[in-house]
Design a protein around this motif. Sequence first.
Motif, PDB file in Angstrom:
ATOM      1  N   VAL A 186       0.829  -1.209   0.000  1.00 19.01           N
ATOM      2  CA  VAL A 186       0.000   0.000   0.000  1.00 19.01           C
ATOM      3  C   VAL A 186       0.863   1.259   0.000  1.00 19.01           C
ATOM      4  CG1 VAL A 186      -1.697   1.330   1.313  1.00 19.01           C
ATOM      5  CG2 VAL A 186      -1.951  -1.141   1.104  1.00 19.01           C
ATOM      6  N   LEU A 187       1.831   1.325   0.910  1.00 17.47           N
ATOM      7  CA  LEU A 187       2.658   2.533   1.026  1.00 17.47           C
ATOM      8  C   LEU A 187       3.550   2.725  -0.200  1.00 17.47           C
ATOM      9  CD1 LEU A 187       3.659   2.280   4.804  1.00 17.47           C
ATOM     10  CD2 LEU A 187       1.918   3.745   3.763  1.00 17.47           C
ATOM     11  N   GLY A 188       4.123   1.629  -0.703  1.00 15.09           N
ATOM     12  CA  GLY A 188       4.999   1.725  -1.871  1.00 15.09           C
ATOM     13  C   GLY A 188       4.261   2.200  -3.104  1.00 15.09           C
ATOM     14  N   ASN A 189       3.100   1.636  -3.365  1.00 14.96           N
ATOM     15  CA  ASN A 189       2.332   2.040  -4.548  1.00 14.96           C
ATOM     16  C   ASN A 189       1.726   3.422  -4.379  1.00 14.96           C
ATOM     17  OD1 ASN A 189       2.140  -0.253  -6.669  1.00 14.96           O
ATOM     18  ND2 ASN A 189       1.851  -1.331  -4.734  1.00 14.96           N
ATOM     19  N   LEU A 190       1.323   3.785  -3.149  1.00 16.02           N
ATOM     20  CA  LEU A 190       0.848   5.149  -2.905  1.00 16.02           C
ATOM     21  C   LEU A 190       1.959   6.165  -3.148  1.00 16.02           C
ATOM     22  CD1 LEU A 190      -1.435   4.917   0.274  1.00 16.02           C
ATOM     23  CD2 LEU A 190      -2.131   5.489  -2.063  1.00 16.02           C
ATOM     24  N   LEU A 191       3.184   5.806  -2.782  1.00 18.35           N
ATOM     25  CA  LEU A 191       4.324   6.693  -3.019  1.00 18.35           C
ATOM     26  C   LEU A 191       4.546   6.900  -4.512  1.00 18.35           C
ATOM     27  CD1 LEU A 191       6.722   8.306  -1.921  1.00 18.35           C
ATOM     28  CD2 LEU A 191       8.062   6.191  -1.951  1.00 18.35           C
ATOM     29  N   ILE A 192       4.422   5.828  -5.296  1.00 17.60           N
ATOM     30  CA  ILE A 192       4.564   5.943  -6.750  1.00 17.60           C
ATOM     31  C   ILE A 192       3.513   6.900  -7.305  1.00 17.60           C
ATOM     32  CG2 ILE A 192       4.304   4.694  -8.936  1.00 17.60           C
ATOM     33  CD1 ILE A 192       6.918   4.060  -7.674  1.00 17.60           C
ATOM     34  N   ILE A 193       2.262   6.724  -6.872  1.00 15.57           N
ATOM     35  CA  ILE A 193       1.171   7.587  -7.347  1.00 15.57           C
ATOM     36  C   ILE A 193       1.429   9.040  -6.947  1.00 15.57           C
ATOM     37  CG2 ILE A 193      -1.297   8.095  -7.103  1.00 15.57           C
ATOM     38  CD1 ILE A 193      -1.716   5.071  -6.653  1.00 15.57           C
ATOM     39  N   LEU A 194       1.869   9.249  -5.713  1.00 18.93           N
ATOM     40  CA  LEU A 194       2.125  10.603  -5.207  1.00 18.93           C
ATOM     41  C   LEU A 194       3.247  11.275  -5.984  1.00 18.93           C
ATOM     42  CD1 LEU A 194       1.478  12.722  -3.004  1.00 18.93           C
ATOM     43  CD2 LEU A 194       3.242  11.652  -1.592  1.00 18.93           C
TER      44      LEU A 194
END
Length: 308
Positions: A39-47
């Motif tokens: 969750v955090l890794g993919n949210l970071l990519i999106i951000l």
Amino acid sequence: MRPENQTSVSEFLLLGLPIQPGQQGVFFSLFLGMYLTTVLGNLLIILLIRLDSRLHTPMYFFLSHLAFSDISLSSVTVPKMLVNMQTRQQSISYMGCISQLYFFIIFVCLDNFLLAVMAYDRYVAICHPLHYIAMMREGLCVLLVCGSWMVASVHAFLHTLLLVRLSFCADITITHFFCDITALLKLSCSDISLNMLVIFTEGGFLYILCLGIILGSYIRIGTIILRVPSTKRLLKAFSTCGSHLFVVSLYYGTLAGVYLFSSSWDSKYIIASVMYMVVTPMLNPFIYSLRNRDIKQALEMCVNRVKF
């Protein structure tokens, strides 16, 4: 029709992962850590893609949607699995199971389409670099993503609709840690020939189509590069396509391991299922960022903004 008594099903029992009771705590911590990393890794990519204007390109536009799809795919199954491990409860309501199946099919199908679209994007970037901006215009990118969402939703609705018309037998134990369509069909007392026909025709067509686009794109890229082979061109192609090709291999390899080469309930089947639902979504941010200079620069810029 199978001889077992038919019953009105209000819930199912998820057999879960084949692990010993004494190891539940260890595996709970492991899968919780993997899910939070996903969750955090993919949210970071999106951000990062949203914040850095240099990443406002077709490739990163598709990558942001793939990251969202990966978060959603894991969130459909992993939280319920963690709750069951922690509470030692195996039940899931009938509507909860059908809902889980519906969204699971959507995001698996969406992943397939996004990987195919990204392969086509790489093909245009390498084989038609001078026309890339014109060919991969913003309107087309939005259309490709919206089309992927629409087809995935219709695909999931069709298979869910065909499933809910079935009757189930007295045995309500699903030999999996989530509501997998193949496991549910084995519990049915009704005729499942139509379900299987649609799975192998409509479902098979969609997956073969996506895989065909991916293979066709990379075959074309390979032939273009090998016409005038040079170390520089090979390195450029690898830096452009390497991450995507690795993700495709990991995703389709584990998917094939689940539905083609494994029996209904054995350790290989469970491991392959965990791979494409938990491990692959967790690894994608690392795969796309570790060898990606643009993502690294965007991350450094974001960190510097926070510091100052």
